[in-house]
Motif scaffolding. Structure first.
Motif, PDB file in Angstrom:
ATOM      1  N   ASP A  11       0.780  -1.369   0.144  1.00  0.00           N
ATOM      2  CA  ASP A  11       0.024  -0.071   0.014  1.00  0.00           C
ATOM      3  C   ASP A  11       0.924   1.335  -0.246  1.00  0.00           C
ATOM      4  O   ASP A  11       0.402   2.351   0.008  1.00  0.00           O
ATOM      5  N   THR A  12       1.991   1.232   0.051  1.00  0.00           N
ATOM      6  CA  THR A  12       3.021   2.250   0.050  1.00  0.00           C
ATOM      7  C   THR A  12       3.310   2.627  -1.403  1.00  0.00           C
ATOM      8  O   THR A  12       4.044   1.882  -2.168  1.00  0.00           O
ATOM      9  N   PHE A  13       3.435   4.036  -1.535  1.00  0.00           N
ATOM     10  CA  PHE A  13       3.905   4.675  -2.673  1.00  0.00           C
ATOM     11  C   PHE A  13       5.015   5.193  -2.535  1.00  0.00           C
ATOM     12  O   PHE A  13       5.229   5.814  -1.443  1.00  0.00           O
ATOM     13  N   ASN A  25       1.867   6.062   2.637  1.00  0.00           N
ATOM     14  CA  ASN A  25       1.507   5.060   3.114  1.00  0.00           C
ATOM     15  C   ASN A  25       0.075   5.121   2.835  1.00  0.00           C
ATOM     16  O   ASN A  25      -0.824   5.667   3.663  1.00  0.00           O
ATOM     17  N   SER A  26      -0.683   4.534   1.821  1.00  0.00           N
ATOM     18  CA  SER A  26      -2.319   4.901   1.477  1.00  0.00           C
ATOM     19  C   SER A  26      -3.043   3.939   2.555  1.00  0.00           C
ATOM     20  O   SER A  26      -4.327   4.306   2.682  1.00  0.00           O
ATOM     21  N   LYS A  29      -2.716   6.546   5.527  1.00  0.00           N
ATOM     22  CA  LYS A  29      -2.709   7.850   5.194  1.00  0.00           C
ATOM     23  C   LYS A  29      -1.624   8.761   5.706  1.00  0.00           C
ATOM     24  O   LYS A  29      -1.719  10.075   6.045  1.00  0.00           O
ATOM     25  N   PRO A  98       2.891  -0.763  -5.726  1.00  0.00           N
ATOM     26  CA  PRO A  98       1.641  -0.316  -6.274  1.00  0.00           C
ATOM     27  C   PRO A  98       1.622   0.179  -7.528  1.00  0.00           C
ATOM     28  O   PRO A  98       1.621   1.607  -7.745  1.00  0.00           O
ATOM     29  N   SER A 308      -6.921   7.018  -0.770  1.00  0.00           N
ATOM     30  CA  SER A 308      -6.743   5.512  -0.872  1.00  0.00           C
ATOM     31  C   SER A 308      -6.009   5.266  -1.997  1.00  0.00           C
ATOM     32  O   SER A 308      -5.713   5.974  -2.958  1.00  0.00           O
ATOM     33  N   LYS A 309      -5.446   3.915  -1.976  1.00  0.00           N
ATOM     34  CA  LYS A 309      -4.628   3.329  -3.118  1.00  0.00           C
ATOM     35  C   LYS A 309      -5.571   3.378  -4.605  1.00  0.00           C
ATOM     36  O   LYS A 309      -5.082   3.922  -5.567  1.00  0.00           O
ATOM     37  N   ASN A 310      -6.658   3.198  -4.337  1.00  0.00           N
ATOM     38  CA  ASN A 310      -7.641   3.401  -5.585  1.00  0.00           C
ATOM     39  C   ASN A 310      -7.891   4.868  -6.235  1.00  0.00           C
ATOM     40  O   ASN A 310      -7.760   5.102  -7.408  1.00  0.00           O
ATOM     41  N   PHE A 313      -4.771   5.666  -7.975  1.00  0.00           N
ATOM     42  CA  PHE A 313      -4.624   4.770  -9.110  1.00  0.00           C
ATOM     43  C   PHE A 313      -5.830   5.766 -10.155  1.00  0.00           C
ATOM     44  O   PHE A 313      -5.323   5.728 -11.471  1.00  0.00           O
TER      45      PHE A 313
END
Ligand code: SF4
Length: 402
Positions: A11-13, A25-26, A29, A98, A308-310, A313
């Motif tokens: 979950d980490t970008f 860290n999504s 947050k 991700p 969030s991650k989505n 994206f």
């Protein structure tokens, strides 16, 4: 042989731009922004190598390096990653960077089209807006920033509206907007009835002056279910007319200055109904300082953003403002965004219009890929490019220095 491993969670970008790095860290947050020294940069590049599965080997010497150690502790502190000490290679943890894995939609649909398959491209269409006519209180510029009636005297043909909706029908088409002065439209009741037969949410956007001029008619008409009024407010008025309305409605208030904001806020202070009220700033070529002061993003606001991650994206894949929406203006021209060239007319098939936007359009896939956003560490945390950037003739809406 046992080794030490640094792993980032899925979950980490991790983004790198110039001399700056950002770990986000999504899942919780949280984020850390850091300068890229040679040592940290090398570690980050290794982590971003897809073959390493977000896990890299670190020697004791590197782990004990003061600067690297501090950085790793910051990562662990926001639960973005973890260290695994003295673990054999085949038992090392792995993770997945991700990365948005989407089919190349444009190419895919082009191939399908060339093979004669229409595929499911029409299912991307979820909202249609029709400028059915104009209003004497309308404006021929503001529609480029937000839904706002025109002054135009052109009228969209009701049967063409109906055919266009019918040909756009798909499982995900959920919203239809009508903009203008509905009560100047001949046989507006039939238009509403025909659209309501499609079982979608219908929103009628009407300026407050047109609403007040037709108050009796609005209250006496029996509106089909799923019909909603959005009252567009650009002037002070007696809000008691909005009390005791028995059908669903919302209020959009256009503001041009801080003074407007204060005035309208206090006017709606006494508005007790639990209705949806939102404020939209409009640029009138004279209020640039208002935008710069109140609308442009500050770095501090980006530091507290929580996506969030989505959601990230989505910002990387398409324009979240424009995607899936078409607007038909009262002259019959159809747009994916009213500031881009027309994709066709109401007489064309919605499939051909959507296909054109997918393969050659300028709106649905407009991302933050232009300068200076392409070199900015906040590139994928910032909202998609909006109409304000176009109207203000700027590529970005922020005070961030890159
Ligand atoms: S608008 Fe562009 S330059 Fe400004 S913070 Fe966002 S990504 Fe960076």
């Amino acid at each position: 042989m046992k080794k030490n491993w640094l792993t980032l969670h899925g979950d980490t970008f991790l983004w790198l731009k110039g001399n700056t790095g950002l770990v986000y860290n999504s899942a919780n947050k949280t984020k850390i922004l850091f300068s890229l020294s040679d040592k940290i940069q090398k570690i980050c590049h290794q982590l971003l190598d897809i073959n390493n599965l977000y896990t890299i080997e670190l020697t004791n010497e590197i782990i004990n390096d003061e600067e690297v150690n501090r950085w790793i502790n910051l990562l662990i502190g926001i639960q973005a990653g973890y260290l695994s000490l003295n673990i054999e290679f085949d038992k090392r943890p792995v993770s997945l960077n991700p990365i948005l894995k989407v089919q190349d939609n444009r190419k895919y649909y082009e191939e399908q089209h060339n093979l004669g398959f229409k595929g499911k491209i029409i299912e991307t269409l979820h909202e249609l807006t029709f400028y059915i006519n104009g209003s004497e209180y309308g404006d021929d510029e503001y529609f480029k920033q937000a839904i706002y009636p025109l002054k135009s005297s052109q009228i969209l043909d009701g049967s063409k509206i109906q055919t266009f909706i019918k040909n756009s029908r798909n499982l995900f088409l959920s919203n239809i907007n009508l903009v203008g002065n509905l009560f100047l439209y001949s046989d507006f009741e039939r238009l509403i009835k025909n659209i309501s037969d499609f079982s979608v949410q219908l929103t009628i956007h009407i300026l407050i002056k047109d609403f007040l001029n037709n108050e009796r008619k609005i209250k006496d008409t029996e509106w089909p279910i799923h019909t909603h009024f959005n009252v567009l407010v650009d002037t002070v008025f007696d809000i008691s007319c909005l009390q005791n309305i028995s059908f669903p409605f919302s209020v959009t208030i256009f503001v041009f200055s801080e003074n407007d904001f204060t005035q309208f806020s206090s006017m709606f202070d006494t508005f007790l109904l639990d209705q949806n009220i939102r404020f939209i700033p409009l640029y009138n070529r004279e209020n640039r300082p208002f935008f710069e002061l109140n609308i442009f993003t500050e770095k501090e606001e980006l530091d507290i953003i929580d996506l969030s991650k989505n959601e990230i994206f989505m910002r990387q894949a398409f324009n979240t403002e424009n995607f899936g929406k078409l607007t038909v203006m009262s002259d019959g021209n159809v747009y994916a965004n009213v500031n881009a060239p027309s994709l066709g007319t109401i007489d064309d098939s919605p499939y051909s219009i959507v296909y054109k936007e997918f393969t050659n359009g300028q709106s649905w896939f407009k991302l933050r890929e232009q300068s200076p956003c392409d070199i900015c560490i906040y590139q994928w945390l910032c909202p998609s490019p909006s109409n304000y950037e176009i109207i203000l003739d700027r590529p970005n809406l922020c005070h961030v220095k890159n």
